[in-house]
Write a protein that holds these residues in place. Structure first.
Motif, short mmCIF file in Angstrom:
data_model
loop_
_atom_site.label_atom_id
_atom_site.label_comp_id
_atom_site.label_asym_id
_atom_site.label_seq_id
_atom_site.Cartn_x
_atom_site.Cartn_y
_atom_site.Cartn_z
N ASP A 35 0.86 -1.18 0.00
CA ASP A 35 0.00 0.00 0.00
C ASP A 35 0.89 1.23 0.00
OD1 ASP A 35 -2.30 1.57 0.06
OD2 ASP A 35 -2.59 1.36 2.23
N ALA A 36 0.38 2.31 -0.57
CA ALA A 36 1.07 3.60 -0.56
C ALA A 36 0.03 4.71 -0.51
CB ALA A 36 1.94 3.75 -1.80
N VAL A 37 0.29 5.70 0.34
CA VAL A 37 -0.61 6.85 0.47
C VAL A 37 0.25 8.10 0.50
CG1 VAL A 37 -2.34 7.99 1.92
CG2 VAL A 37 -2.28 5.50 1.80
N ILE A 38 -0.18 9.11 -0.24
CA ILE A 38 0.50 10.40 -0.24
C ILE A 38 -0.36 11.38 0.54
CG2 ILE A 38 1.26 12.33 -1.66
CD1 ILE A 38 1.82 10.28 -3.88
N ALA A 39 0.25 12.08 1.48
CA ALA A 39 -0.44 13.14 2.22
C ALA A 39 0.21 14.46 1.84
CB ALA A 39 -0.32 12.91 3.72
N ILE A 40 -0.61 15.41 1.42
CA ILE A 40 -0.11 16.73 1.03
C ILE A 40 -0.79 17.77 1.92
CG2 ILE A 40 0.05 18.44 -0.82
CD1 ILE A 40 -0.24 16.04 -2.78
N ARG A 41 0.03 18.57 2.59
CA ARG A 41 -0.53 19.65 3.41
C ARG A 41 -0.40 20.94 2.60
NH1 ARG A 41 -1.63 19.69 8.89
NH2 ARG A 41 -2.22 21.75 9.60
N LYS A 42 -1.55 21.48 2.22
CA LYS A 42 -1.59 22.69 1.40
C LYS A 42 -1.18 23.91 2.24
CE LYS A 42 -3.46 20.64 -2.18
NZ LYS A 42 -2.86 20.53 -3.46
N GLY A 43 -0.98 25.03 1.57
CA GLY A 43 -0.60 26.26 2.24
C GLY A 43 -1.64 26.76 3.23
N ASP A 44 -2.91 26.41 2.97
CA ASP A 44 -3.98 26.84 3.88
C ASP A 44 -4.13 25.90 5.08
OD1 ASP A 44 -5.11 24.61 2.72
OD2 ASP A 44 -6.80 25.66 1.81
#
Length: 173
Positions: A35-44
């Motif tokens: 399994d692979a998951v990408i977490a992206i924290r945006k500027g907001d």
């Protein structure tokens, strides 16, 4: 047994590039990802997750197939197998999609969200569940990316080798 590795990146797109490279390595049988998951924290400050496995799609497909089978079987009893096939397929797909949406596959979603909430804005993390890998070849390819290990179930020596590869330091087995 699978190993959990979470790698953080200062760039919001770097996790995508690393996963693309790992998928290429998987096609060469150098790594086997469960399994692979990408977490992206945006500027907001909002966190966006990209799952590599769609449990909704898998559930709909398997539910649709079993629905078609059972619908055709019931349709045969009532002398209308085509109607049973169509109705069974629709009901099975819907039930399978619902079951897939409610199921959790691979890495625990609560763990992903709790760790992703600690990321800095405009950064990303790659959550990996690795079944097996050829460490020397994989580390050599990952050396082109700059990141840091946030969490892992690797041994301290393996984690140090991964951290060294991601920081650009040379590693020796």
């Amino acid at each position: 047994m699978a190993e959990l590795v979470v790698i953080g990146f200062d760039d919001s797109e770097e996790a995508d590039r690393v996963l693309t490279e790992l998928n290429r390595l998987q096609k060469e049988y150098l790594v086997d990802l469960k399994d692979a998951v990408i977490a992206i924290r945006k500027g907001d400050g909002k966190v966006h997750l990209k799952q590599s496995v769609s449990t909704i799609g898998i559930g709909a497909a398997s539910g649709g197939l079993s629905g078609v089978f059972w619908g055709m079987l019931v349709g045969l009893l009532f002398l209308n197998p085509l109607a049973g096939l169509a109705i069974g397929g629709v009901i099975g797909s819907g039930a399978g999609a619902l079951a897939g949406a409610l199921s959790d596959y691979g890495i625990d979603d609560h763990f992903i969200h709790s760790l992703a909430d600690t990321l800095k804005p405009d950064s990303s993390a790659l959550f990996l569940l690795v079944r097996k890998a050829q460490p020397e070849k994989v580390l050599e390819d990952l050396a082109q990316f700059k990141g840091h290990v946030l969490r892992s179930s690797l041994s301290p020596e393996q984690e140090k080798r991964l951290e060294d590869a991601l920081s650009g330091k040379t590693t020796h087995p």
